[in-house]
Design a protein around this motif. Structure first.
Motif, PDB file in Angstrom:
ATOM      1  N   SER A  26      88.495 -10.039  18.435  1.00  0.00           N
ATOM      2  CA  SER A  26      88.593 -10.437  17.034  1.00  0.00           C
ATOM      3  C   SER A  26      87.260 -11.015  16.600  1.00  0.00           C
ATOM      4  CB  SER A  26      89.713 -11.466  16.827  1.00  0.00           C
ATOM      5  OG  SER A  26      89.393 -12.655  17.521  1.00  0.00           O
ATOM      6  N   GLY A  27      87.076 -11.066  15.326  1.00  0.00           N
ATOM      7  CA  GLY A  27      85.854 -11.617  14.768  1.00  0.00           C
ATOM      8  C   GLY A  27      86.088 -12.022  13.334  1.00  0.00           C
ATOM      9  N   SER A  28      85.097 -12.674  12.778  1.00  0.00           N
ATOM     10  CA  SER A  28      85.181 -13.026  11.360  1.00  0.00           C
ATOM     11  C   SER A  28      83.798 -12.896  10.731  1.00  0.00           C
ATOM     12  CB  SER A  28      85.720 -14.449  11.175  1.00  0.00           C
ATOM     13  OG  SER A  28      84.824 -15.384  11.752  1.00  0.00           O
ATOM     14  N   MET A  29      83.828 -12.624   9.439  1.00  0.00           N
ATOM     15  CA  MET A  29      82.588 -12.503   8.670  1.00  0.00           C
ATOM     16  C   MET A  29      82.838 -13.128   7.310  1.00  0.00           C
ATOM     17  SD  MET A  29      80.374  -9.129   7.612  1.00  0.00           S
ATOM     18  CE  MET A  29      79.157  -9.173   8.920  1.00  0.00           C
ATOM     19  N   VAL A  30      81.905 -13.983   6.901  1.00  0.00           N
ATOM     20  CA  VAL A  30      81.984 -14.628   5.591  1.00  0.00           C
ATOM     21  C   VAL A  30      80.712 -14.276   4.835  1.00  0.00           C
ATOM     22  CG1 VAL A  30      82.094 -16.833   4.373  1.00  0.00           C
ATOM     23  CG2 VAL A  30      83.357 -16.531   6.515  1.00  0.00           C
TER      24      VAL A  30
ATOM     25  N   GLY B  84      84.521 -12.703  18.883  1.00  0.00           N
ATOM     26  CA  GLY B  84      85.025 -13.463  20.014  1.00  0.00           C
ATOM     27  C   GLY B  84      84.715 -14.945  19.854  1.00  0.00           C
ATOM     28  N   THR B  85      84.266 -15.550  20.943  1.00  0.00           N
ATOM     29  CA  THR B  85      83.991 -16.983  20.923  1.00  0.00           C
ATOM     30  C   THR B  85      82.511 -17.289  20.735  1.00  0.00           C
ATOM     31  OG1 THR B  85      83.812 -17.013  23.329  1.00  0.00           O
ATOM     32  CG2 THR B  85      85.992 -17.498  22.380  1.00  0.00           C
ATOM     33  N   ALA B  86      81.718 -16.289  20.406  1.00  0.00           N
ATOM     34  CA  ALA B  86      80.276 -16.487  20.217  1.00  0.00           C
ATOM     35  C   ALA B  86      80.005 -17.388  19.012  1.00  0.00           C
ATOM     36  CB  ALA B  86      79.591 -15.142  20.013  1.00  0.00           C
ATOM     37  N   GLU B  87      78.859 -18.044  19.041  1.00  0.00           N
ATOM     38  CA  GLU B  87      78.440 -18.864  17.907  1.00  0.00           C
ATOM     39  C   GLU B  87      78.193 -17.960  16.700  1.00  0.00           C
ATOM     40  OE1 GLU B  87      77.877 -22.282  17.510  1.00  0.00           O
ATOM     41  OE2 GLU B  87      79.066 -22.341  19.337  1.00  0.00           O
ATOM     42  N   PRO B  88      78.482 -18.446  15.488  1.00  0.00           N
ATOM     43  CA  PRO B  88      78.212 -17.650  14.288  1.00  0.00           C
ATOM     44  C   PRO B  88      76.733 -17.293  14.181  1.00  0.00           C
ATOM     45  CG  PRO B  88      79.583 -19.530  13.752  1.00  0.00           C
ATOM     46  CD  PRO B  88      79.128 -19.719  15.171  1.00  0.00           C
TER      47      PRO B  88
ATOM     48  N   VAL C 130      77.398  -5.478   7.662  1.00  0.00           N
ATOM     49  CA  VAL C 130      78.834  -5.273   7.895  1.00  0.00           C
ATOM     50  C   VAL C 130      79.039  -4.177   8.936  1.00  0.00           C
ATOM     51  CG1 VAL C 130      81.015  -4.537   6.856  1.00  0.00           C
ATOM     52  CG2 VAL C 130      79.536  -6.146   5.639  1.00  0.00           C
ATOM     53  N   GLN C 131      78.303  -3.067   8.828  1.00  0.00           N
ATOM     54  CA  GLN C 131      78.429  -1.977   9.803  1.00  0.00           C
ATOM     55  C   GLN C 131      78.048  -2.450  11.202  1.00  0.00           C
ATOM     56  OE1 GLN C 131      79.548   1.446   9.293  1.00  0.00           O
ATOM     57  NE2 GLN C 131      79.732   1.073  11.484  1.00  0.00           N
ATOM     58  N   ASN C 132      76.958  -3.207  11.318  1.00  0.00           N
ATOM     59  CA  ASN C 132      76.536  -3.722  12.626  1.00  0.00           C
ATOM     60  C   ASN C 132      77.600  -4.642  13.231  1.00  0.00           C
ATOM     61  OD1 ASN C 132      74.133  -2.311  12.517  1.00  0.00           O
ATOM     62  ND2 ASN C 132      72.968  -4.053  11.737  1.00  0.00           N
ATOM     63  N   TRP C 133      78.194  -5.476  12.378  1.00  0.00           N
ATOM     64  CA  TRP C 133      79.233  -6.391  12.849  1.00  0.00           C
ATOM     65  C   TRP C 133      80.463  -5.603  13.327  1.00  0.00           C
ATOM     66  CZ3 TRP C 133      84.017  -7.446  10.367  1.00  0.00           C
ATOM     67  CH2 TRP C 133      84.746  -8.483  10.936  1.00  0.00           C
ATOM     68  N   LEU C 134      80.868  -4.593  12.563  1.00  0.00           N
ATOM     69  CA  LEU C 134      82.012  -3.770  12.980  1.00  0.00           C
ATOM     70  C   LEU C 134      81.709  -3.032  14.274  1.00  0.00           C
ATOM     71  CD1 LEU C 134      83.165  -2.337   9.541  1.00  0.00           C
ATOM     72  CD2 LEU C 134      84.418  -3.945  10.994  1.00  0.00           C
ATOM     73  N   ASP C 135      80.475  -2.551  14.420  1.00  0.00           N
ATOM     74  CA  ASP C 135      80.088  -1.884  15.664  1.00  0.00           C
ATOM     75  C   ASP C 135      80.174  -2.854  16.838  1.00  0.00           C
ATOM     76  OD1 ASP C 135      79.621   0.465  14.291  1.00  0.00           O
ATOM     77  OD2 ASP C 135      77.437   0.248  14.295  1.00  0.00           O
ATOM     78  N   GLU C 136      79.689  -4.086  16.636  1.00  0.00           N
ATOM     79  CA  GLU C 136      79.757  -5.096  17.690  1.00  0.00           C
ATOM     80  C   GLU C 136      81.209  -5.428  18.027  1.00  0.00           C
ATOM     81  OE1 GLU C 136      78.338  -9.661  18.658  1.00  0.00           O
ATOM     82  OE2 GLU C 136      77.680  -8.714  16.804  1.00  0.00           O
ATOM     83  N   LEU C 137      82.036  -5.551  17.019  1.00  0.00           N
ATOM     84  CA  LEU C 137      83.447  -5.842  17.230  1.00  0.00           C
ATOM     85  C   LEU C 137      84.111  -4.732  18.038  1.00  0.00           C
ATOM     86  CD1 LEU C 137      85.866  -7.718  16.599  1.00  0.00           C
ATOM     87  CD2 LEU C 137      86.234  -6.353  14.544  1.00  0.00           C
ATOM     88  N   GLY C 138      83.751  -3.499  17.745  1.00  0.00           N
ATOM     89  CA  GLY C 138      84.319  -2.355  18.450  1.00  0.00           C
ATOM     90  C   GLY C 138      83.583  -1.994  19.720  1.00  0.00           C
TER      91      GLY C 138
END
Length: 68
Positions: free
Chosen positions: A8-12, A34-38, A53-61
């Motif tokens: 899981s992850g979050s993006m603001v 995950g539990t990584a620092e923002p 956003v694409q990079n974050w989704l790639d990292e999440l996946g």
């Protein structure tokens, strides 16, 4: 058989027009997986926001993701 680990992850995103001027876009992005620092990021174009956003989704996946 073990269930696969759930990621899981979050993006603001906080966006504004600097000085209220058209074309003066500013976006501050905080994202984590995950539990990584923002990870803080500041960008100034819609294309850079989409890339973040694409990079974050790639990292999440854990690799490039494709969308229909």
């Amino acid at each position: 058989m073990e269930a696969p680990e759930e990621r899981s992850g979050s993006m603001v995103l906080r966006a504004w027009l600097e000085g209220g001027q058209p074309g003066a876009l500013r976006v501050r992005i905080l994202s984590t997986v995950g539990t990584a620092e923002p990870k803080p990021l500041a960008v100034t174009s819609p294309e850079a926001v989409l890339e973040a956003v694409q990079n974050w989704l790639d990292e999440l996946g854990s690799g490039p993701m494709t969308f229909p």
